[in-house]
Structures are given as C-alpha cells and as structure tokens.
Design an enzyme around this catalytic site. Structure first.
Site: not given
Length: 577
Positions: A317-318
C-alpha cells in the site's frame, strides 16, 4: 501554494492577520468534527457546478421529466403486478444486494423496493451526462445523491424491511432490545474513544506472534528481525515496508495467515518495519523523513548484520509508494543495495486512484491541513469516514441492520481486529502525500524531491513483482498496473481475487481464491489486454511469489539465530502506540 505545516499560524504575519488565520483554522477544525473530516465547501462547489449547468440544459430537463413519468408508470404497473401475482420474483430486486432475501418478494415490500430502485435510477440519470459539468464534480454530486438516497432506502428502516419485521414478530421485539443495547454501547465507546472489543484477538498474544526481536529503533520505526526456522536462508534478506496508515501486523496476523511466517518457513530471512503511531510532537515529519528514517535506516541496519548482501524489498500500500520513492532515489545516487522490488497493492501514478479521489481536491486538502494544524496529526476516524462512505452499503448500513435492527452480534476476526487498531498521520507528511501524490502527481512526473533533487521512476532497473487485487477500492488494480509504464526493469504483474486487504492476506488453503500472473510486454500494453491474455489459476498467489523470489536469489547462507542486537522481543513497543 503548498502549505508548510512546520510554520506556526502566526509566524511572519501581522498580529491581526495571524488572529484571522487562527480563527479560520479553529473553525475548520470544529467543522471537520461534524463532517468526518470532509470539506463541505468542496461539495458545495460541485453542487453549484451541477445545478447551474442543469438550469441551462432544457433538453436534459425534458429527458428527466420523461424518465420520471416512465418510472411512475413503471412503479404503478409494478404495484399492480405484485398485488395480483405476489409469487412472481422481481429480477431488478434480485440484482441488488440489499433486496436479495426472499422476504423482499412479498407484497408490499416488493413495491417499496422497486419504487426505491426507480427513484435511484432517476437520480443517477439526473446527476450524470450534463454537458459542461466538470467530470469530477459530476462524480461528486452523483456520489452525494447515492449517499442521501441510502438514508431512505426501505432496507434501512425497521417497518419497511420484511426481514426485520419477521424477526421482530418471531422474537417479540427482543432483537430490537439487543440492538438498542449494542447501539448504546457503541455510542459510549466512541464518546470515550475506546477500542472495540477484540474478542480474544490480542497483539503479542494471538496476533503478531511470529518470534523475532527488535534490532533497531529510531524516532519513527522499530525494525524487527524474525528468527529463522531453517538451517540455511536465502542470501538476500527480505525487508517489508508496510503502510504507516495501518499497523504492520496485517502481514503477521494469526499463525495460519501470516505472510511473515510463510516467508520465514520458506527459508527467507525476514525483516519488518513497524511504524510509530505519531503524536502532536511528530507534526513536522515529512515524506522525505519517512524515506530516510524508514526505508534507508532499515537498509543500513540490515547492512550491518549481513554486510554486502542485496535486499529483496517489499512494500504494501503506501509502504510500496514510499519504497518506490526510495528505490528511485537510490538508483539516482548509484546505491545498488536492492536485489528486487515487490509492490503489493501500491500506486505510483495517482491519476486513476479510485473513488477516494472524490474526496481529494484543493478545498479538501486545505480543510484537512487546518484540522491537522490544530492537532499536529490526522486522527484515524477523520480518515475512515471517507473510506466507509465509499462502501456505505457494506460498511455502514448492512452493519447497522444486522447489529441494531436484527440484534445479531458478528464474531470478530483477526482481520477485523487489526482494522480496528487505528493509527494517525503526522500533519506535514500527510499534507506532502495528498498534495504531491494525489493533487500534483509529482512522483509519476519525475518531480518529487528527495535530498533537494527530483527522483525519477525511470531510473529503477530492478526486477519488479507487482500485485493488484480485483476488488480494490483503495488502490484499484489498473492503477497498480501502471508501475509497468514508468520503470526500465522487467515487470511481472499478478492480479489476485479479493480486495485491498483480504486479497493480500490470501494464504495457501484459503477457499475461493484465484490469480492471474505473467510478464508485462512493454510499457504500452493495456491492463485489460494483459488480463484477457492470462487465464486464472486457482489457489493462493503466495507460492507464485516465492518462486519468483527464488529465481532472483543467490546461494543460501547459514541461518543465524542471535545477531546480538536485541532491543526487545517482537512485536516491539511501537505497535502498541
């Protein structure tokens, strides 16, 4: 102009201007508490754009009038048909998850449902296809109309939901009493900022229990090294960079579905970053700090234990976005410590970042910056509101019906317990992320700066394994796919079933799982072309990734249990923040 959250509101301003600025910030922070962190000014701008163009579109108005008459006639015919032939199923209702239960086929509930669907159809037509409206404003108004309509859907009210009516009669109202108690308990817990009942899922006891030690700590991260279980390990360690918007242990949930444990048992030496949950004192941390104190410091620590060995870096994800920035900066500077790059549901181009972009524009970002300036960070509930509304039927209304109207208590799972373990976002970093990624797309454009100089994804020549999930509403798979357009290294793409979290936590033996996998032939290939060219494979994608890592790993080395750098056992201390 980008707002620098390191500057206090009154620095460099005349006293009267500083007072006005502070007043506006305080007002926006107060307003954000009522709107879940969403900017009402942004929605008002979108509504005015739609309303003004609707007022100047007589042909569209006539079309909507015709549709209204047709829908009213359809509702009348539906009422008559349902009254005369109550056993005839309605296909339109069966196609909507809210009205799939057989109880909805009874009169008059089938009339309620079909009438609502016709109203929903009219508003869908009214908020789309108006020439001149900015596409983003059109999407926002359409989304807002759906949210308003959801509040009056017959499925969400006890007297118009036949499932609730039947349950209430059967239990003589006991379901409503249980629901009222559950509602009161939830309201009290929210008012006191208490975590939900974990139902036995406890970090360090039943979750995040893979044995290991914290071997490095700074103001932002703890670095965990997991103890090997094999006599030898692959030459290259695996460093996992999770998202800081969530606790790291989604990748080390329970014994049966821990990606960390699976990697370890396949003979890899696994290292994990555990991010600190930031407070007001961390408001000045930037995206560059997350690269430097997170990824680069972790690589330095690994290098001191296994000097000279390259690292298989994995970002989720991030964390994958951050790892891509770090890899581009390392390539720019001639740092060749990485052996490969794995990106799990991670984006580098934010032009098609999904429905969440509805909530991210200059008005919204400025609104959040004012909230964060008051607090020093963004609270989890101020982030979660937008995500919940994106899937309001699943995350808000269906839960409310089960818990408060049917009186059902859903059993907690490890993934649900993890999801309730909230985190915060430091003010400056979150501002950097929203402005430079979502609004300005600087990473994809080669304009994001590390060390005062821009980094370019084109400099990354590493082999890349990118994973997208079919039902991802956070990082849509077509957006994840775009990494193949920006880097020079060979890209293997894998598309797996499931959503943003459950698609990644997809251990061998998990039922009803499949994936597609294969190389990406050139950066001009379309995502849909790739998907159609690769047949689905039944089962978990984890073994496929292990095989890919194996092909890019050197000869094994002897596993070492104790490296002499123990700052405490896993899961460490930051995970409890």
């Amino acid at each position: 102009m980008k707002q620098d959250l390191r500057i206090t509101p009154d620095e460099g301003l005349p006293s009267d201007a500083a007072a006005r600025d502070a007043t506006d910030r305080a007002f926006h922070a107060m307003l954000g508490g009522l709107t879940g962190g969403l900017s009402p000014m942004g929605l008002a701008t979108a509504w005015f754009d739609w309303a003004a163009h609707m007022a100047g579109s007589p042909a569209k108005q006539a079309e909507l009038q015709e549709r209204a008459v047709a829908n009213m006639a359809g509702a009348g015919l539906s009422t008559l048909r349902c009254a005369l032939r109550p056993d005839t199923p309605c296909a339109e209702m069966a196609a909507d998850r809210r009205f799939r239960e057989p109880e909805w086929q009874r009169f008059p509930y089938n009339v309620y449902a079909q009438s609502f669907l016709l109203v929903e159809d009219w508003w869908n037509a009214a908020t789309q296809g108006i020439e001149g409206v900015a596409p983003r404003h059109e999407d926002m108004v359409n989304f807002a109309a759906r949210q308003v309509l959801d509040t009056v859907a017959p499925s969400n009210w006890p007297l118009t939901n036949p499932v609730v009516v039947d349950r209430t009669i059967e239990e003589r109202g006991a379901n409503l009493l249980r629901g009222a108690r559950a509602w009161a308990a939830d309201v009290a817990a929210q008012a006191q900022d208490l975590p939900p009942d974990a139902d036995g899922y406890i970090v360090g006891e039943t979750m995040a229990i893979t044995p290991g030690e914290v071997v490095y700590r700074n103001r932002l991260i703890e670095l965990i090294r997991y103890r090997p279980t094999t006599a030898t390990v692959r030459a290259e360690p695996v460093l996992i960079v999770p998202a800081w918007i969530m606790k790291y242990y989604i990748l080390d949930l329970s014994e049966h579905n821990s990606l960390v444990r699976y990697l370890r048992d396949q003979g890899f030496e696994v290292w994990m970053i555990s991010w600190k949950n930031p407070g007001a004192e961390d408001a000045d941390l930037s995206m560059e700090d997350y690269v430097r104190l997170g990824v680069l410091d972790a690589l330095d620590a690994i290098g001191r234990v296994v000097p000279g060995q390259k690292v298989h870096a994995t970002g989720y994800c991030l964390g994958g976005t951050l790892l891509s920035i770090a890899a581009a900066g390392m390539a720019r500077d001639g740092d060749d410590r990485l052996a490969s790059l794995t990106l799990l549901a991670a984006q580098v181009d934010f032009t098609e970042a999904g429905e969440i972009t509805l909530f991210i524009d200059d008005s919204q970002v400025a609104f959040l910056e004012d909230i964060m300036a008051q607090q020093g960070y963004l609270r989890s509930d101020q982030m979660a509101g937008a995500f919940r509304m994106l899937r309001s039927n699943d995350l808000i209304w269906s839960h409310s019906i089960r818990a408060y109207l049917l009186g059902e208590t859903s059993r907690m799972s490890d993934l649900m317990a993890w999801n309730a373990d909230a985190t915060r976002m430091p003010a400056r970093m979150h501002s950097d992320y929203l402005r430079e990624m979502f609004l300005e797309n600087h990473l994809a454009l080669g304009q994001f700066r590390i060390g005062g100089r821009p980094v370019s994804l084109d400099d990354i020549a590493l082999p890349i394994f990118a994973v997208g999930t079919e039902r991802d509403h956070v990082a849509p798979w077509r957006s994840v796919w775009k990494i193949s357009r920006f880097t020079d290294g060979p890209v293997t793409f894998l598309l797996t079933s499931g959503g943003h979290n459950a698609g990644i936590v997809s251990e061998p033996g998990h039922p009803r799982r499949h994936y597609r996998v294969g190389p990406v032939a050139g950066n001009s290939m379309l995502a849909e072309t790739w998907r159609d060219a690769h047949a689905p494979v039944e089962g978990s994608w984890w073994p496929e990734w292990i095989g890919w890592l194996d092909e890019r790993s050197g000869p094994g080395r002897e596993a070492v249990q104790d490296i002499g750098a123990d700052l405490g056992p896993a899961p460490g201390t930051y995970v409890f923040g």
